[in-house]
Design an enzyme around this catalytic site. Sequence first.
Site, PDB file in Angstrom:
ATOM      1  N   LEU A  41       2.035   2.549   3.348  1.00 35.58           N
ATOM      2  CA  LEU A  41       1.752   1.106   3.389  1.00 35.58           C
ATOM      3  C   LEU A  41       2.371   0.363   2.201  1.00 35.58           C
ATOM      4  O   LEU A  41       2.085  -0.818   1.993  1.00 35.58           O
ATOM      5  CB  LEU A  41       0.238   0.861   3.434  1.00 35.58           C
ATOM      6  CG  LEU A  41      -0.483   1.423   4.660  1.00 35.58           C
ATOM      7  CD1 LEU A  41      -1.975   1.126   4.599  1.00 35.58           C
ATOM      8  CD2 LEU A  41       0.102   0.852   5.958  1.00 35.58           C
ATOM      9  N   PRO A 101      -4.103   2.595   0.226  1.00 38.53           N
ATOM     10  CA  PRO A 101      -4.149   4.018  -0.121  1.00 38.53           C
ATOM     11  C   PRO A 101      -2.781   4.533  -0.585  1.00 38.53           C
ATOM     12  O   PRO A 101      -1.760   4.147  -0.013  1.00 38.53           O
ATOM     13  CB  PRO A 101      -4.584   4.698   1.181  1.00 38.53           C
ATOM     14  CG  PRO A 101      -4.559   3.654   2.253  1.00 38.53           C
ATOM     15  CD  PRO A 101      -4.394   2.313   1.616  1.00 38.53           C
ATOM     16  N   ASP A 153      10.671  -2.193   0.816  1.00 35.41           N
ATOM     17  CA  ASP A 153       9.262  -2.305   0.420  1.00 35.41           C
ATOM     18  C   ASP A 153       9.092  -3.288  -0.745  1.00 35.41           C
ATOM     19  O   ASP A 153       8.176  -4.114  -0.740  1.00 35.41           O
ATOM     20  CB  ASP A 153       8.710  -0.927  -0.008  1.00 35.41           C
ATOM     21  CG  ASP A 153       8.687   0.074   1.141  1.00 35.41           C
ATOM     22  OD1 ASP A 153       9.390  -0.145   2.144  1.00 35.41           O
ATOM     23  OD2 ASP A 153       7.961   1.082   1.028  1.00 35.41           O
TER      24      ASP A 153
HETATM   25  C1  MEV Z   1       9.228   4.077   3.171  1.00 35.15           C
HETATM   26  O1  MEV Z   1       8.181   3.103   3.192  1.00 35.15           O
HETATM   27  C2  MEV Z   1      10.366   3.631   4.028  1.00 35.15           C
HETATM   28  C3  MEV Z   1      11.600   4.528   4.054  1.00 35.15           C
HETATM   29  O2  MEV Z   1      12.550   3.891   4.909  1.00 35.15           O
HETATM   30  C4  MEV Z   1      12.201   4.736   2.678  1.00 35.15           C
HETATM   31  C5  MEV Z   1      12.868   3.488   2.110  1.00 35.15           C
HETATM   32  O3  MEV Z   1      13.161   2.522   2.841  1.00 35.15           O
HETATM   33  O4  MEV Z   1      13.104   3.498   0.894  1.00 35.15           O
HETATM   34  C6  MEV Z   1      11.267   5.890   4.640  1.00 35.15           C
END
Ligand code: MEV
Length: 301
Positions: free
Chosen positions: A92, A87, A138
């Site tokens: 995620l 989603p 990510d």
């Molecule tokens: C977002 O999935 C994770 C955060 O730490 C932002 C990032 O690492 O870029 C909030």
Amino acid sequence: MITCSAPGKVYLFGEHAVVYGESAICCAVELRTKVHVEKSESIIIESTLGTTGIDHETHPYVSYAIEKMQQLANIEGVRIRIESELPVGSGLGSSAAVTVATIKALDILYECGLSLEDIAGKAHEIERMVQGNASPTDTYVSTMGGVVMIPQRKKLPLIECPIVIGNTNRFSSTKELVGNVAKLRSEFPEIIEPILSDIGQMSLLAEKLVHENDYETIGKLMNVNQGLLDAIGVGSAELSTLVYAARNNGAISAKITGAGGGGCMVALAGKDSTSAIANAIEDAGGEAIITKNTEEGVRLE
Ligand code: MEV
């Protein structure tokens, strides 16, 4: 036609703190975004958000990915179709997965010869363009798969217990939440910096615990991490409701995963407690997803 897919991710530790160079532990999960690409007369991007050409509003990640790959190949017309089990705006890693899978699919279609490191690097540049202050977590995890410690880029063993995700189904903007934490940190540096540093310390402690499969202790620390995420203002009533529903029904641990505000929480499931946790999340108004971590990052389907 070429089809590539890339996984989403959950954070065991370290979201937000990783933006300031602290350590995080993140694992790829078996929920994937598939990107189909084929040469065409013009540039067409199709997803549940609509059908567009290059469009930085509707399809920012795919549009920037095409433009980045145009620096390496003569891409005049290409049709890109996106199908996702992740989603959007749920924490995620849907934006990282679509970016990574698009770059890999274009890399294969136009024979650019990119390495996985190149793909992760280009995807991170795109996340920074769209989100501002994005960490490489990510995009790196979606490219490489597995359980990864950032910024060390160290692979850890897979987590053996099941993972239950609870989605609040409330959209959350990573850019906005990262901005809110930055504001709080600049208002109260002497309070917020130690909190971010404590979160990073938990990841460092947990590295050894992951090697030892000591999920009880990992769980205790994840619950502390949840408290600190609340402290920096990225919690919500819905997230807390799902966190406590999971903890009260056999979860070893439960915390926000990703940017917070809305989006998802993640629970490590104790022995035989997976269905009870999932049912409790649903009864509390969330959407439960039972999944596991995966060693596989971006791949050709
Ligand atoms: C977002 O999935 C994770 C955060 O730490 C932002 C990032 O690492 O870029 C909030």
